[in-house]
Scaffold this active site. Sequence first.
Site, PDB file in Angstrom:
ATOM      1  N   HIS A  49      -2.828   5.688   1.807  1.00 34.96           N
ATOM      2  CA  HIS A  49      -2.382   5.935   0.435  1.00 34.96           C
ATOM      3  C   HIS A  49      -2.954   7.269  -0.032  1.00 34.96           C
ATOM      4  O   HIS A  49      -4.022   7.705   0.414  1.00 34.96           O
ATOM      5  CB  HIS A  49      -2.853   4.821  -0.484  1.00 34.96           C
ATOM      6  CG  HIS A  49      -2.170   3.522  -0.227  1.00 34.96           C
ATOM      7  ND1 HIS A  49      -2.072   2.540  -1.174  1.00 34.96           N
ATOM      8  CD2 HIS A  49      -1.551   3.025   0.873  1.00 34.96           C
ATOM      9  CE1 HIS A  49      -1.428   1.504  -0.686  1.00 34.96           C
ATOM     10  NE2 HIS A  49      -1.104   1.771   0.562  1.00 34.96           N
ATOM     11  N   GLU A  51      -4.448   8.195  -2.736  1.00 30.78           N
ATOM     12  CA  GLU A  51      -5.790   8.138  -3.317  1.00 30.78           C
ATOM     13  C   GLU A  51      -6.857   8.104  -2.226  1.00 30.78           C
ATOM     14  O   GLU A  51      -7.848   8.829  -2.299  1.00 30.78           O
ATOM     15  CB  GLU A  51      -5.947   6.883  -4.194  1.00 30.78           C
ATOM     16  CG  GLU A  51      -4.996   6.812  -5.360  1.00 30.78           C
ATOM     17  CD  GLU A  51      -3.709   6.061  -5.074  1.00 30.78           C
ATOM     18  OE1 GLU A  51      -3.158   5.473  -6.010  1.00 30.78           O
ATOM     19  OE2 GLU A  51      -3.243   6.064  -3.907  1.00 30.78           O
ATOM     20  N   CYS A  79      -3.035   0.565  -6.372  1.00 28.17           N
ATOM     21  CA  CYS A  79      -3.109  -0.783  -5.819  1.00 28.17           C
ATOM     22  C   CYS A  79      -4.582  -1.220  -5.811  1.00 28.17           C
ATOM     23  O   CYS A  79      -5.478  -0.411  -6.053  1.00 28.17           O
ATOM     24  CB  CYS A  79      -2.533  -0.791  -4.407  1.00 28.17           C
ATOM     25  SG  CYS A  79      -3.601  -0.020  -3.169  1.00 28.17           S
ATOM     26  N   CYS A  82      -6.882   0.997  -3.573  1.00 22.02           N
ATOM     27  CA  CYS A  82      -7.155   2.316  -4.129  1.00 22.02           C
ATOM     28  C   CYS A  82      -7.999   2.215  -5.392  1.00 22.02           C
ATOM     29  O   CYS A  82      -8.881   3.056  -5.609  1.00 22.02           O
ATOM     30  CB  CYS A  82      -5.844   3.033  -4.411  1.00 22.02           C
ATOM     31  SG  CYS A  82      -4.939   3.434  -2.897  1.00 22.02           S
TER      32      CYS A  82
END
Length: 147
Positions: A49, A51, A79, A82
Amino acid sequence: MDFVQRTIDIARQNVAEGGRPFATVIVKDGAILAESPNKVAQTGDPTAHAEILAIREACTRLGTEHLTGTTIYVLAHPCPMCLGSLYYCSPDEVVFLTTRDFDAGGRGECLINGGSDDQGDARDDRDCCRDGVRGGVGGCGRAGRVG
């Protein structure tokens, strides 16, 4: 530099290259320390991801797991994975560029293409992070701040 626009531009470029519409920019002392798009689709790595990748890069550059003194710009609300990483790295501020506010039809506006449509353009495809929401990443123009 407009860090909000930079975050949006990275996400747009990622979509143009076959990726997902998410990006993160980390700023320290008025300059970009690290940035990344979401690379899940390109790598097959469910942890890639934006992040996570940007936090890894920033921590490596600083030689520490603490990102105090930074502001992190995140395209969409994170999410759980993250969010945990954002809390753990201790930035001064996190700026969420979109929200998960949806209209009655389950559609939200998106900063990537100006809106979601019935074909699913710019929809949130992070299957492991969906939290029950389908449609666009929502909330064009409304930013949230945590810090």
